[in-house]
Design an enzyme around this catalytic site. Structure first.
Site, mmCIF file in Angstrom:
data_model
loop_
_atom_site.group_PDB
_atom_site.id
_atom_site.type_symbol
_atom_site.label_atom_id
_atom_site.label_comp_id
_atom_site.label_asym_id
_atom_site.label_seq_id
_atom_site.Cartn_x
_atom_site.Cartn_y
_atom_site.Cartn_z
ATOM 1 N N SER A 179 0.868 -1.187 0.000
ATOM 2 C CA SER A 179 0.000 0.000 0.000
ATOM 3 C C SER A 179 0.892 1.220 0.000
ATOM 4 C CB SER A 179 -0.837 -0.016 1.286
ATOM 5 O OG SER A 179 -1.479 1.220 1.498
ATOM 6 N N TYR A 203 -2.162 -1.405 10.397
ATOM 7 C CA TYR A 203 -2.133 -1.493 8.926
ATOM 8 C C TYR A 203 -0.794 -0.971 8.402
ATOM 9 C CZ TYR A 203 -4.080 -1.109 4.160
ATOM 10 O OH TYR A 203 -4.326 -1.244 2.817
HETATM 11 P P1 NAD Z 1 -11.600 -6.003 -0.143
HETATM 12 O O1 NAD Z 1 -12.206 -5.874 1.215
HETATM 13 O O2 NAD Z 1 -12.400 -5.674 -1.350
HETATM 14 O O3 NAD Z 1 -10.996 -7.459 -0.364
HETATM 15 C C1 NAD Z 1 -10.318 -8.127 0.637
HETATM 16 C C2 NAD Z 1 -10.263 -9.585 0.292
HETATM 17 O O4 NAD Z 1 -9.571 -10.260 1.348
HETATM 18 C C3 NAD Z 1 -11.646 -10.239 0.197
HETATM 19 O O5 NAD Z 1 -11.629 -11.228 -0.799
HETATM 20 C C4 NAD Z 1 -11.809 -10.872 1.577
HETATM 21 O O6 NAD Z 1 -12.714 -11.962 1.587
HETATM 22 C C5 NAD Z 1 -10.389 -11.326 1.820
HETATM 23 N N1 NAD Z 1 -10.100 -11.577 3.211
HETATM 24 C C6 NAD Z 1 -10.279 -10.764 4.283
HETATM 25 N N2 NAD Z 1 -9.891 -11.399 5.401
HETATM 26 C C7 NAD Z 1 -9.463 -12.628 5.032
HETATM 27 C C8 NAD Z 1 -8.946 -13.740 5.728
HETATM 28 N N3 NAD Z 1 -8.816 -13.745 7.057
HETATM 29 N N4 NAD Z 1 -8.622 -14.845 5.021
HETATM 30 C C9 NAD Z 1 -8.785 -14.889 3.671
HETATM 31 N N5 NAD Z 1 -9.258 -13.858 2.955
HETATM 32 C C10 NAD Z 1 -9.593 -12.751 3.637
HETATM 33 O O7 NAD Z 1 -10.279 -5.097 -0.048
HETATM 34 P P2 NAD Z 1 -9.271 -4.534 -1.157
HETATM 35 O O8 NAD Z 1 -9.339 -3.058 -1.051
HETATM 36 O O9 NAD Z 1 -9.448 -5.189 -2.451
HETATM 37 O O10 NAD Z 1 -7.894 -4.954 -0.489
HETATM 38 C C11 NAD Z 1 -7.033 -5.937 -1.019
HETATM 39 C C12 NAD Z 1 -5.617 -5.639 -0.588
HETATM 40 O O11 NAD Z 1 -5.215 -4.393 -1.137
HETATM 41 C C13 NAD Z 1 -5.425 -5.518 0.922
HETATM 42 O O12 NAD Z 1 -4.202 -6.097 1.300
HETATM 43 C C14 NAD Z 1 -5.383 -4.021 1.139
HETATM 44 O O13 NAD Z 1 -4.666 -3.680 2.288
HETATM 45 C C15 NAD Z 1 -4.667 -3.586 -0.124
HETATM 46 N N6 NAD Z 1 -4.845 -2.179 -0.468
HETATM 47 C C16 NAD Z 1 -6.095 -1.662 -0.692
HETATM 48 C C17 NAD Z 1 -6.203 -0.330 -1.020
HETATM 49 C C18 NAD Z 1 -7.530 0.314 -1.294
HETATM 50 O O14 NAD Z 1 -7.569 1.546 -1.405
HETATM 51 N N7 NAD Z 1 -8.605 -0.433 -1.443
HETATM 52 C C19 NAD Z 1 -5.074 0.463 -1.118
HETATM 53 C C20 NAD Z 1 -3.822 -0.097 -0.892
HETATM 54 C C21 NAD Z 1 -3.735 -1.430 -0.571
#
Ligand code: NAD
Length: 264
Positions: A146, A159
């Site tokens: 991130s 985080y």
């Molecule tokens: P999201 O909530 O849409 O997806 C998260 C996914 O992780 C889902 O499929 C959920 O079921 C799964 N998950 C959650 N807990 C779990 C567990 N204990 N075991 C297995 N699966 C699990 O979120 P996202 O925004 O797509 O995030 C995905 C990644 O991207 C994360 O690591 C997040 O930190 C990172 N990220 C997101 C953003 C953003 O702005 N959305 C920015 C930077 C980084």
């Protein structure tokens, strides 16, 4: 349209039932990789996602429900993937959760869960995937960090700690395999409008008594100079590049795609 650059490869993407993970799974499937999905969600919806990958891209796909906070379930998932497809060639460590609170109010169990899911799970999948990748002398490990892997924000202690940690883990994984065909890199997205971020938009809209749209604009204005969200499709395209031959010498990078967030 189906491409063939990753034909014959298997990609396992943790947390791929939603958001960024799903975008990356689709992009890798479009290049011909067989897909192992993981994450939580409604069984029928997950079955539909799997069927969609096969229908749209002609690849095989499977799903494992391992909870990324549980090392034994992670080991079972890695075994399952190897049994189904032979080995995992592309590992995308993406599963992640968020919790927002000042340090003194941060629930201890939330700290433990974020460190386990956002950081330790990548150690477990990586240690279990590496032997087969090294044997084939080809592998790609992509850790979804991130902007918070590079800079901090108040109220996101667990985080930010986990994301800085995964950037470090990516460097070590890259160095330990630097003279092999196995590369490891981190991707550092800025704001992407997924369910994880929509929750933060909802809180902002409620706290500031503004519309959903104004809350989104406020969120972007604070951090992301482009004023636009990054999309799962753009991140999928970056993952495809990191899997390509052109990226053979991209090793240990923390690659930002953040609308300028960390350029400030
Ligand atoms: P999201 O909530 O849409 O997806 C998260 C996914 O992780 C889902 O499929 C959920 O079921 C799964 N998950 C959650 N807990 C779990 C567990 N204990 N075991 C297995 N699966 C699990 O979120 P996202 O925004 O797509 O995030 C995905 C990644 O991207 C994360 O690591 C997040 O930190 C990172 N990220 C997101 C953003 C953003 O702005 N959305 C920015 C930077 C980084």
């Amino acid at each position: 349209m189906q491409n063939t650059t990753l034909q014959g490869k298997t990609a396992l993407i943790t947390g791929s039932t939603s958001g960024i993970g799903l975008g990356i799974a689709r992009a890798l499937a479009q290049q011909g990789a067989h897909i192992v999905l993981n994450g939580f969600g409604d069984a029928n919806e997950i079955a539909a996602l799997q069927a969609g990958l096969t229908q749209d891209y002609g690849v095989q796909s499977t799903y494992h429900p391992a909870d990324m906070s549980r090392p034994q379930e992670i080991a079972a998932m890695m075994q399952f993937a190897a049994a189904k497809f032979g080995s995992v060639d592309i590992l995308v460590n993406n599963a992640g959760i968020q919790h927002v609170a000042d340090i003194e109010d941060f629930p201890v169990e939330k700290w433990d869960a974020i460190i386990a899911i956002n950081l330790s799970s990548a150690f477990h999948t990586t240690r279990l995937a590496l032997p087969a990748m090294k044997e084939k002398n080809w592998g790609r490990i992509i850790n979804i960090a991130s902007a918070h892997g590079l800079v901090g924000s108040a109220q996101k202690s667990a985080y930010v700690a986990a994301k800085h940690g995964i950037v470090g883990l990516s460097k070590v994984t890259a160095l330990e395999n630097a003279q092999t065909g196995v590369t490891c890199n981190a991707i550092c997205p800025g704001w992407v409008l997924t369910p994880l971020v929509q929750k933060q938009v909802d809180v902002r809209a409620a706290n500031e008594d503004v519309s959903n749209d104004d809350a989104k604009k406020g969120l972007l204005a604070e951090k992301q100079p482009s004023g636009e969200f990054v999309t799962p499709e753009q991140l999928g395209a970056l993952a495809v590049f990191l899997c390509s031959e052109a990226a053979n010498q991209v090793r240990g990078a923390a690659w930002s795609m953040d609308g300028g967030w960390t350029a400030q």
